[in-house]
Design a protein around this motif. Structure first.
Motif, PDB file in Angstrom:
ATOM      1  N   THR A  84       0.835  -1.211   0.000  1.00 20.89           N
ATOM      2  CA  THR A  84       0.000   0.000   0.000  1.00 20.89           C
ATOM      3  C   THR A  84       0.867   1.257   0.000  1.00 20.89           C
ATOM      4  O   THR A  84       0.620   2.208  -0.738  1.00 20.89           O
ATOM      5  N   VAL A  85       1.891   1.251   0.833  1.00 22.18           N
ATOM      6  CA  VAL A  85       2.827   2.385   0.888  1.00 22.18           C
ATOM      7  C   VAL A  85       3.445   2.636  -0.484  1.00 22.18           C
ATOM      8  O   VAL A  85       3.549   3.772  -0.949  1.00 22.18           O
ATOM      9  N   ALA A  86       3.834   1.541  -1.147  1.00 17.84           N
ATOM     10  CA  ALA A  86       4.453   1.670  -2.468  1.00 17.84           C
ATOM     11  C   ALA A  86       3.449   2.176  -3.501  1.00 17.84           C
ATOM     12  O   ALA A  86       3.773   3.026  -4.338  1.00 17.84           O
ATOM     13  N   LYS A  87       2.238   1.660  -3.448  1.00 14.66           N
ATOM     14  CA  LYS A  87       1.208   2.072  -4.399  1.00 14.66           C
ATOM     15  C   LYS A  87       0.885   3.554  -4.257  1.00 14.66           C
ATOM     16  O   LYS A  87       0.725   4.277  -5.251  1.00 14.66           O
ATOM     17  N   VAL A  88       0.804   4.009  -3.022  1.00 11.82           N
ATOM     18  CA  VAL A  88       0.492   5.413  -2.769  1.00 11.82           C
ATOM     19  C   VAL A  88       1.668   6.304  -3.152  1.00 11.82           C
ATOM     20  O   VAL A  88       1.487   7.463  -3.541  1.00 11.82           O
ATOM     21  N   GLY A  89       2.879   5.770  -3.070  1.00 12.50           N
ATOM     22  CA  GLY A  89       4.052   6.528  -3.477  1.00 12.50           C
ATOM     23  C   GLY A  89       4.594   7.443  -2.410  1.00 12.50           C
ATOM     24  O   GLY A  89       4.909   8.605  -2.675  1.00 12.50           O
ATOM     25  N   LEU A  90       4.722   6.914  -1.186  1.00 11.80           N
ATOM     26  CA  LEU A  90       5.266   7.728  -0.106  1.00 11.80           C
ATOM     27  C   LEU A  90       6.768   7.965  -0.317  1.00 11.80           C
ATOM     28  O   LEU A  90       7.429   7.265  -1.078  1.00 11.80           O
ATOM     29  N   ASP A  91       7.288   8.938   0.382  1.00 14.85           N
ATOM     30  CA  ASP A  91       8.680   9.340   0.177  1.00 14.85           C
ATOM     31  C   ASP A  91       9.667   8.511   0.982  1.00 14.85           C
ATOM     32  O   ASP A  91      10.829   8.405   0.597  1.00 14.85           O
ATOM     33  N   ALA A 101      13.532  -3.523   7.247  1.00 17.44           N
ATOM     34  CA  ALA A 101      14.465  -2.812   6.374  1.00 17.44           C
ATOM     35  C   ALA A 101      14.980  -3.719   5.268  1.00 17.44           C
ATOM     36  O   ALA A 101      15.126  -3.306   4.107  1.00 17.44           O
ATOM     37  N   GLN A 102      15.245  -4.973   5.601  1.00 14.65           N
ATOM     38  CA  GLN A 102      15.732  -5.919   4.605  1.00 14.65           C
ATOM     39  C   GLN A 102      14.680  -6.165   3.531  1.00 14.65           C
ATOM     40  O   GLN A 102      15.000  -6.228   2.336  1.00 14.65           O
ATOM     41  N   ILE A 103      13.432  -6.300   3.932  1.00 10.73           N
ATOM     42  CA  ILE A 103      12.341  -6.491   2.964  1.00 10.73           C
ATOM     43  C   ILE A 103      12.257  -5.301   2.024  1.00 10.73           C
ATOM     44  O   ILE A 103      12.146  -5.451   0.802  1.00 10.73           O
ATOM     45  N   LEU A 111      12.488   2.872  -2.398  1.00  7.08           N
ATOM     46  CA  LEU A 111      11.746   3.450  -1.278  1.00  7.08           C
ATOM     47  C   LEU A 111      12.744   3.757  -0.160  1.00  7.08           C
ATOM     48  O   LEU A 111      13.412   2.862   0.353  1.00  7.08           O
ATOM     49  N   ALA A 112      12.860   5.025   0.192  1.00  2.00           N
ATOM     50  CA  ALA A 112      13.890   5.451   1.149  1.00  2.00           C
ATOM     51  C   ALA A 112      13.637   4.872   2.534  1.00  2.00           C
ATOM     52  O   ALA A 112      12.496   4.814   3.006  1.00  2.00           O
ATOM     53  N   PHE A 133      24.168  -0.317   5.653  1.00  2.00           N
ATOM     54  CA  PHE A 133      23.048  -1.265   5.543  1.00  2.00           C
ATOM     55  C   PHE A 133      22.072  -0.838   4.455  1.00  2.00           C
ATOM     56  O   PHE A 133      21.385  -1.673   3.877  1.00  2.00           O
ATOM     57  N   GLY A 134      22.000   0.475   4.183  1.00  4.46           N
ATOM     58  CA  GLY A 134      21.103   0.959   3.147  1.00  4.46           C
ATOM     59  C   GLY A 134      20.126   2.024   3.588  1.00  4.46           C
ATOM     60  O   GLY A 134      19.240   2.414   2.825  1.00  4.46           O
ATOM     61  N   PHE A 135      20.289   2.517   4.810  1.00  3.43           N
ATOM     62  CA  PHE A 135      19.417   3.583   5.292  1.00  3.43           C
ATOM     63  C   PHE A 135      19.848   4.920   4.697  1.00  3.43           C
ATOM     64  O   PHE A 135      21.042   5.211   4.595  1.00  3.43           O
ATOM     65  N   LYS A 136      18.851   5.731   4.355  1.00  4.02           N
ATOM     66  CA  LYS A 136      19.127   7.076   3.850  1.00  4.02           C
ATOM     67  C   LYS A 136      19.226   8.077   4.990  1.00  4.02           C
ATOM     68  O   LYS A 136      19.962   9.061   4.906  1.00  4.02           O
TER      69      LYS A 136
END
Length: 781
Positions: A84-91, A101-103, A111-112, A133-136
């Motif tokens: 849902t978060v991805a579909k809505v396009g959150l920042d 975080a791994q998922i 997705l940041a 690890f990949g966190f922004k």
């Protein structure tokens, strides 16, 4: 100076509107699941979509909190939420669980990731771990000093700092008080805030864990100069009026600081903020080195309001109050009884507006006991509420150009600094009788109804055409609606979604029946080693002049467990001492400690690194830990739902649970001390007013033990459960697993006796003690 983001809370749509009207650059909000504020209204899918469209149109960033620990049986539900978060396009998504975080890294690669303050990152080495690890972005622990903030900024990761709002008394993500006091876990978004209740310390009653709210307004220039990316306002559970007042004030402060015209809050500005919410004045917290009584207000944990007067006379239904501030009809007042905050009397003033210095008459309920001399505070100001309601968000400024030429398709161009939309309508006709004048066209184009735009200028290109008004109306609506839709799409984040399957695990783990003994007692540790147990030394004094002596007593088989809170300076001291002592084994107790240089060490994951799902375990495997401790909030059935065939587990079978990490000292707070903590020697000198052998006792008689960890800055205080957790009755459930025995307040002989109980299977000594099985049976909400 680069202007930082002003990040505002949005507990619901009213809060979102308030944040936008006040001038925020970004908002953070919770979903219906997996947020650290489960009691907030939060947003369902439809509301989230609508909120995204609003934020996109106004070019306001939008971050979702998925910042709780996730159990294995919740992974599929989590994936639905993230879809849902991805579909809505959150920042961005704010997360605590490294499995989450791994998922996100694997399934939603663009997705940041923002690391929640629940990860308890408080050092530059922790920031390095997150970045790798990949966190922004990292949302720093509130315990960070300005020096630490600067060091984190230098790592290159985006740095977010809490600037205003509630301050957790324990390091976030490391608090188990609500969990063990009532089964409601703060790590699961269900904290019951038992820290705000009354406690007894050294025979003194007070709210010794109730912190003042943070206010870093006057520190804005220093924070901006440090290079902070985002300044965060806490308050998803607060009223929209609070969000409006605080965000609007910080908007002014940030803008003025960047423009070189900053001024500290004046008395009225501070009063306006305090009127909305305060817990007995504010604290600049650890950023400005506040200490002890400057952090804690032991006399009030709820809204303190503003002092406005004193009761002069009392009657059965009416009282007279001499006021020191203006009072308006509808103001919410509170009469302080002087007993405790639960006995204070709330009333609503109903009468004519009155100026300070005058006397007002207020109604009270029959039977209410009010005495002359009682102090009166205003909890809500009606005039302030009305003023805040008038605060409206700024519409987007656009330029409009209409091209209406004979025998050509009619066009309207709508443009801002980012997007341009062109609407096309009917072919314009040559006029036979009536020409559509420019004035008429402008009048039509200025009709924007309730659309969130403001027309800056209108340019008309026309050679005198005829066009039905209905056609122009339709063209205008198409232009404005199309522009809005295009702007929303322009600022929407298009998230890539990869295929990602989660297999449900079976109960499989690498077997290693090794016992680990965690203690500060070297004599008991040597005894444990003589029985084949791995001794994990727990340093309680890491001052540079002392730690080498302690570690020099350890042998090569020993581990050292790192304190959970360990800033850069003290980490450097401790790691140098470990190297000098030729110790090769380190047990980590904070996920950020993976950012230390551990290349020459065997590592283990200690009891305070929470890994609740299989994906988190797989993420941890890449660091090659020798053992992973089972987190204390998992019950046995939940533990059986996770697996990793390559890493052995160890479960704590005995030990008191650490419930909190405190950066204030209850002993110094009880003495009313604001400063001097760095040079404090009360405990070292054994003074009776020191923390030694003291407890904090709650209203049902549970006495939580306290102990200090000394360093060259000041001591960190740990608070432990009143009873030890002991799983000796369930010992047969853990065949093939490692066992952890953790001793904290026991004498040397008691520690040896407890060790022998597990070596021999004779648990009579444990059966004679008052112990608990913790969350082993029921788990947490």
């Amino acid at each position: 100076m680069k202007k930082p983001e002003l990040l505002a809370p949005a507990g619901d749509f009213e809060g979102l509107d308030a944040a936008l009207a006040a001038g925020c650059d970004g908002v953070y909000l919770g979903l219906q699941a997996f947020g650290a504020r489960a009691s907030a209204k939060n947003f369902d899918i439809e509301q989230l979509q609508k909120a995204r469209e609003i934020c996109s149109f106004f070019n306001v960033k939008m971050y979702a909190t998925v910042n709780t620990l996730i159990k294995q049986n919740e992974i599929n539900e989590l994936l639905n939420v993230l879809d849902t978060v991805a579909k809505v396009g959150l920042d961005a998504v704010i997360v605590q669980d490294i499995g989450v975080a791994q998922i996100i890294k694997n399934k939603y690669p663009n997705l940041a990731l923002h690391a929640s303050t629940q990860l308890a990152i408080h050092s530059s080495y922790g920031a390095h771990f997150l970045k790798n690890f990949g966190f922004k972005r990292v949302v720093l622990a509130r315990e960070c000093s300005l020096e630490t903030i600067k060091a984190v900024v230098e790592t290159g990761i985006e740095t977010e700092v809490f600037a205003h709002g509630a301050l957790c008394v324990s390091m976030s993500g490391q608090c188990l008080l609500s969990s063990f006091a009532g089964g409601r876990s703060g790590n699961r978004g269900r904290c019951a805030q038992p820290c705000r209740q009354g406690l007894i310390y050294d025979n003194k009653k007070g709210m010794w864990l109730s912190t003042r709210d943070i206010m870093l307004y006057d520190n804005l220039p220093s924070l901006i100069e440090a290079g902070v990316t985002s300044l965060k306002i806490e308050g998803r559970l607060k009223r929209p009026a609070y969000v409006s007042q605080v965000v609007n004030q910080y908007r002014k402060g940030i803008d003025s600081a960047v423009e070189g015209r900053f001024k500290p809050l004046n008395s009225k500005e501070k009063q306006d903020i305090a009127q909305l919410f305060n817990r007995g004045d504010f604290s600049s917290a650890y950023v400005a080195n506040s200490e002890d009584y400057g952090i804690i207000n032991p006399f009030r944990s709820n809204h303190g309001g503003i002092h406005i007067g004193e009761v002069l006379k009392t009657g059965k239904k009416l009282i007279e109050i001499k006021i020191t501030k203006d009072v308006a009809d509808g103001d919410g007042l509170q009469i302080r009884t002087g007993v405790n905050q639960e006995k204070d009397i709330d009333i609503i003033y109903s009468g004519k507006n009155a100026e300070k210095g005058s006397t007002i008459t207020a109604y009270i309920r029959p039977g209410t006991k009010v005495k002359a001399g009682m102090q009166v505070f205003r909890l809500t100001s009606e005039s302030q509420m009305q003023n805040l309601k008038s605060l409206k968000r700024s519409d987007v400024l656009v330029s409009v150009r209409a091209v209406l030429l004979q025998n050509k398709i009619s066009k309207i161009f709508v443009k801002d600094d980012f997007v341009e939309f062109v609407a096309e309508g009917d072919v314009c006709q040559s006029p036979k009788t009536q020409v559509l004048s420019e004035d008429k066209i402008k009048e039509n184009l200025f009709k924007i109804a309730d659309m969130p735009i403001q027309i800056d200028n209108i340019d008309i290109v026309s050679d005198g055409v005829f066009m039905p008004i209905s056609a122009l109306n339709q063209l205008r609506r198409t232009a404005y609606e199309g522009y809005i839709a295009k702007r929303i799409e322009y600022f929407k984040n298009d998230i890539i979604v990869n295929k990602y399957d989660v297999k449900q695990p079976n109960f499989i783990y690498k077997q290693r029946e090794q016992t680990y003994f965690i203690s500060n007692d070297i004599e008991a540790g040597r005894y444990a080693q003589s029985k084949g147990t791995i001794f994990v030394y727990e340093p309680l004094d890491i001052r540079q002049n002392y730690i080498n002596k302690y570690l020099g007593n350890l042998n090569e088989q020993s581990y050292v467990i790192l304190p959970t809170q360990l800033n850069d300076k003290n980490a450097n001291i401790l790691m140098k001492a470990i190297k000098k002592a030729n110790i090769k084994n380190i047990m980590l107790n904070n996920i950020g400690q993976l950012g230390l240089d551990l290349s020459n060490y065997n590592i283990a994951f200690g009891p305070h690194i929470p890994l609740l799902n299989n994906i988190a375990l797989n993420a941890a495997e890449q660091y090659n830990p020798q053992v992973i401790s089972v987190f204390s909030e998992l019950n046995f059935n939940e533990f059986k739902n996770i697996q990793n065939k390559n890493i052995p587990f160890a479960i704590k079978v005995y030990g008191r649970e650490r419930l909190m990490i405190l950066n204030h000292c209850p002993a110094r707070t009880a003495l009313g001390l604001y400063a001097g903590k760095e040079n404090c020697s009360m405990c070292h000198e054994g003074k009776k007013e020191s923390l030694l052998n003291k407890t904090l006792t709650d209203r049902i008689g549970e006495a939580y033990s306290l102990r200090a960890i000394y360093n060259d800055d000041y001591c960190i205080v740990e608070m432990y459960n009143s009873k030890a957790t002991s799983l000796h009755k369930n010992i047969n459930d853990f065949k093939g697993m490692g066992k952890i025995i953790h001793c904290t307040f026991e004498t040397t002989q008691q520690q040896i006796d407890i060790l022998n109980a597990f070596y021999t299977g004779d648990f009579s000594i444990l059966s004679s003690m008052e112990t608990t099985t913790g969350h082993f049976d029921k788990g947490v909400m």
